[in-house]
Design a protein around this motif. Structure first.
Motif, short mmCIF file in Angstrom:
data_model
loop_
_atom_site.label_atom_id
_atom_site.label_comp_id
_atom_site.label_asym_id
_atom_site.label_seq_id
_atom_site.Cartn_x
_atom_site.Cartn_y
_atom_site.Cartn_z
N GLU A 199 11.41 -4.88 32.29
CA GLU A 199 11.36 -3.42 32.43
C GLU A 199 9.95 -2.88 32.15
OE1 GLU A 199 15.89 -2.08 31.14
OE2 GLU A 199 14.42 -2.58 29.58
N PHE A 200 9.27 -3.51 31.20
CA PHE A 200 7.91 -3.06 30.89
C PHE A 200 6.99 -3.26 32.09
CE2 PHE A 200 3.60 -4.08 29.36
CZ PHE A 200 3.30 -2.88 28.73
N ILE A 201 7.05 -4.42 32.72
CA ILE A 201 6.20 -4.70 33.87
C ILE A 201 6.62 -3.86 35.07
CG2 ILE A 201 5.52 -6.47 35.55
CD1 ILE A 201 4.13 -6.72 32.89
N ASP A 202 7.91 -3.55 35.18
CA ASP A 202 8.41 -2.80 36.33
C ASP A 202 8.07 -1.32 36.24
OD1 ASP A 202 9.80 -2.21 38.68
OD2 ASP A 202 11.67 -1.85 37.60
N TRP A 203 8.37 -0.68 35.10
CA TRP A 203 8.16 0.76 35.01
C TRP A 203 7.65 1.25 33.64
CZ3 TRP A 203 11.08 2.71 31.08
CH2 TRP A 203 12.26 2.02 30.73
N GLY A 204 7.88 0.48 32.58
CA GLY A 204 7.51 0.96 31.25
C GLY A 204 6.01 1.20 31.06
N TRP A 205 5.21 0.37 31.73
CA TRP A 205 3.75 0.48 31.58
C TRP A 205 3.19 1.80 32.10
CZ3 TRP A 205 0.44 1.17 35.75
CH2 TRP A 205 1.02 1.04 37.02
N ARG A 206 3.96 2.50 32.94
CA ARG A 206 3.45 3.72 33.57
C ARG A 206 3.31 4.88 32.56
NH1 ARG A 206 4.11 2.88 39.15
NH2 ARG A 206 5.65 1.28 39.68
N TYR A 207 4.15 4.91 31.53
CA TYR A 207 4.20 6.06 30.64
C TYR A 207 2.88 6.33 29.92
CZ TYR A 207 9.17 6.69 31.45
OH TYR A 207 10.37 6.94 32.04
N PRO A 208 2.17 5.32 29.43
CA PRO A 208 0.88 5.64 28.80
C PRO A 208 -0.09 6.37 29.72
CG PRO A 208 1.56 3.42 28.21
CD PRO A 208 2.52 3.90 29.26
N PHE A 209 -0.04 6.09 31.01
CA PHE A 209 -0.93 6.78 31.95
C PHE A 209 -0.52 8.24 32.11
CE2 PHE A 209 -1.63 2.37 32.90
CZ PHE A 209 -2.96 2.30 33.27
N PHE A 210 0.78 8.51 32.08
CA PHE A 210 1.24 9.89 32.17
C PHE A 210 0.90 10.66 30.89
CE2 PHE A 210 4.83 8.07 34.99
CZ PHE A 210 3.96 7.97 36.06
N VAL A 211 1.04 9.99 29.74
CA VAL A 211 0.66 10.62 28.48
C VAL A 211 -0.83 10.93 28.46
CG1 VAL A 211 0.48 10.26 25.99
CG2 VAL A 211 2.55 9.57 27.19
N ALA A 212 -1.63 10.02 29.02
CA ALA A 212 -3.08 10.24 29.07
C ALA A 212 -3.41 11.52 29.83
CB ALA A 212 -3.76 9.04 29.72
N PHE A 213 -2.68 11.78 30.89
CA PHE A 213 -2.92 13.01 31.66
C PHE A 213 -2.64 14.24 30.80
CE2 PHE A 213 -1.26 16.44 34.37
CZ PHE A 213 -2.37 16.66 35.17
#
Length: 443
Positions: A199-213
């Motif tokens: 799940e981390f490789i599939d979609w979980g990794w995306r959240y830090p990039f959204f938080v960065a925005f």
């Protein structure tokens, strides 16, 4: 050289304004703006850097082996550092044409847009080489934006406080690095322990990039609150911190700019050698879970905060030049025995990171102020921005790629030799500055 605001000065007159719409800018306001701005930039940086180790080798370079995939990810990492000086030149032209507010707004919007878009990029299995090319283009966008994010706040802060406190205030912008790392590491640890590896490789990794925005948006308004104020323009103008053209700046301060690139090289190289490099090494060559290394990085970042603060007091006590020289010598010694720690298992890696952060903080804490101190007020704004971008490119841009390459094929000792070369460059540059009467001062 300007110091604290005196009665009768332009800054003093600004204090008496009664217009409710005018916001007076004090050194504490500048300090807060600097910390918020640098934290957001370094958070973006570490979100991408950690993903280069934990995510991109699988999502973008799955057709390569683990080591080769990580090295390919580090090529993407380096792109922003190569683009950063170009962004400095472009956005300095924007600054001269339409002003600092427009430049800062455009650069931070580009940074935030590039970052959030990275979280939407499909995998190589879905989009093929287009996925890699899109990520590369967005990484270049980040680099261009970072080149334009220079707002003059660190230099103005150094000129707005008493001379005997310049070292302390010079370290304030550098606090953004360990704070940004700590927040990024916490976020990744939360995801790693709460979702499965798939799940981390599939979609979980995306959240830090959204938080960065989201963090970028907050940082944009915090910095614009200062930059858009009449006081800020007046303080910059009275301190002669104005964007000058690149060619005259190179002609008048070219020698200082060349030295300025190499003076902080030891700390900039060390920056990656105690953050992304150990994360990649342990992740690739041990069975430790990645969150364990991130815990060590969190501990190291706390030690780094304390060390950076200490650098301010030490620099004010013994002088910035002596501290830089001692720091470079310490980093050179660490380069020789540090690899032995990193090869000694989990405990050794933690000691490597924490001790490395302590040494890093003492030098890194003064690196921003050191660059600015090499130039007179007339060209300080432009020269500091360009030299900072170039120094980051040469000192840190290729550090993870080079260190992991030589360590993987020659052994960890080779990574130490690479770091040692950066320390030698700093020592030589400081001695050359002294001999050419371009003394590194506390101004």
């Amino acid at each position: 050289m300007a110091a604290s605001v005196q009665p009768g000065s332009a800054g003093s007159r600004l204090n008496t304004r009664e217009d409710a719409d005018d916001h007076h800018v004090s050194p504490s306001d500048i300090a807060v703006g600097v910390i918020i701005g640098r934290t957001s930039e370094f958070f973006d940086f570490f979100v991408f850097s950690i993903a280069c180790v934990l995510v991109f080798p699988a999502r973008l370079f799955g057709f390569l082996g683990p080591v080769e995939g990580t090295l390919a990810s580090f090529v993407l990492l380096a792109l922003a550092f190569v683009a950063r000086p170009v962004g400095t030149v472009i956005f300095m032209a924007v600054d001269r044409a339409v002003g600092r507010k427009a430049k800062l707004t455009a650069s931070l919007l580009l940074l935030g847009t590039s970052t959030v878009a990275m979280g939407l990029v499909p995998s190589y299995d879905t989009l093929g080489w287009w996925a890699i090319l899109i990520m590369a283009a967005l990484r270049i966008g980040q680099g261009l934006a970072l080149g334009g994010a220079w707002d003059g706040l660190p230099s103005l802060l150094a000129l707005s406080v008493p001379r005997e406190k310049r070292g302390f205030y010079a370290m304030i912008p550098q606090l953004g690095a360990p704070i940004g790392l700590f927040v990024a590491a916490v976020l990744y640890v939360y995801l790693l322990i709460n979702v499965s590896a798939e799940e981390f490789i599939d979609w979980g990794w995306r959240y830090p990039f959204f938080v960065a925005f989201a963090i970028n948006v907050v940082a944009l308004f915090a910095r614009l609150r200062i930059v858009a104020s009449p006081d800020f323009d007046t303080m910059l103008t009275s301190s002669e911190l104005n964007p000058t053209r690149i060619r005259p700046t190179l002609r008048q301060d070219g020698r200082g700019m060349v030295l300025g690139i190499f003076v902080p090289l030891a700390s900039f190289a060390m920056f990656h050698m105690v953050t992304i490099f150990p994360l990649s090494w342990v992740f690739l060559y041990s069975n430790d879970a990645p969150e364990l290394v991130l815990y060590s990085l969190m501990l190291g970042s706390v030690a780094g905060i304390g060390s950076i603060v200490a650098s301010g007091y030490i620099a004010d006590g013994i002088g910035r030049q002596r501290l830089l020289m001692l720091g470079a010598l310490a980093i050179g010694a660490f380069a020789l025995f540090g690899p032995l720690l990193l090869a000694a298992g989990r405990e050794g890696a933690t000691i490597y990171i924490v001790l490395g952060f302590i040494l890093l903080g003492l030098s890194f804490g003064q690196s921003s102020g050191v660059i600015a101190s090499l130039f007179g007020k007339r060209n300080r704004y432009t020269a500091s921005a360009l030299v900072s971008s170039l120094s980051w490119m040469f000192g840190a841009g290729f550090a993870p790629l080079t260190a992991l390459s030589v360590a993987s094929y020659l052994g960890l000792w080779a990574a130490g030799i690479y770091l040692l070369s950066g320390a030698i460059c700093t020592i030589v540059a400081i001695r050359m500055a002294r001999r050419s009467e371009m003394e590194i001062t506390d101004e």
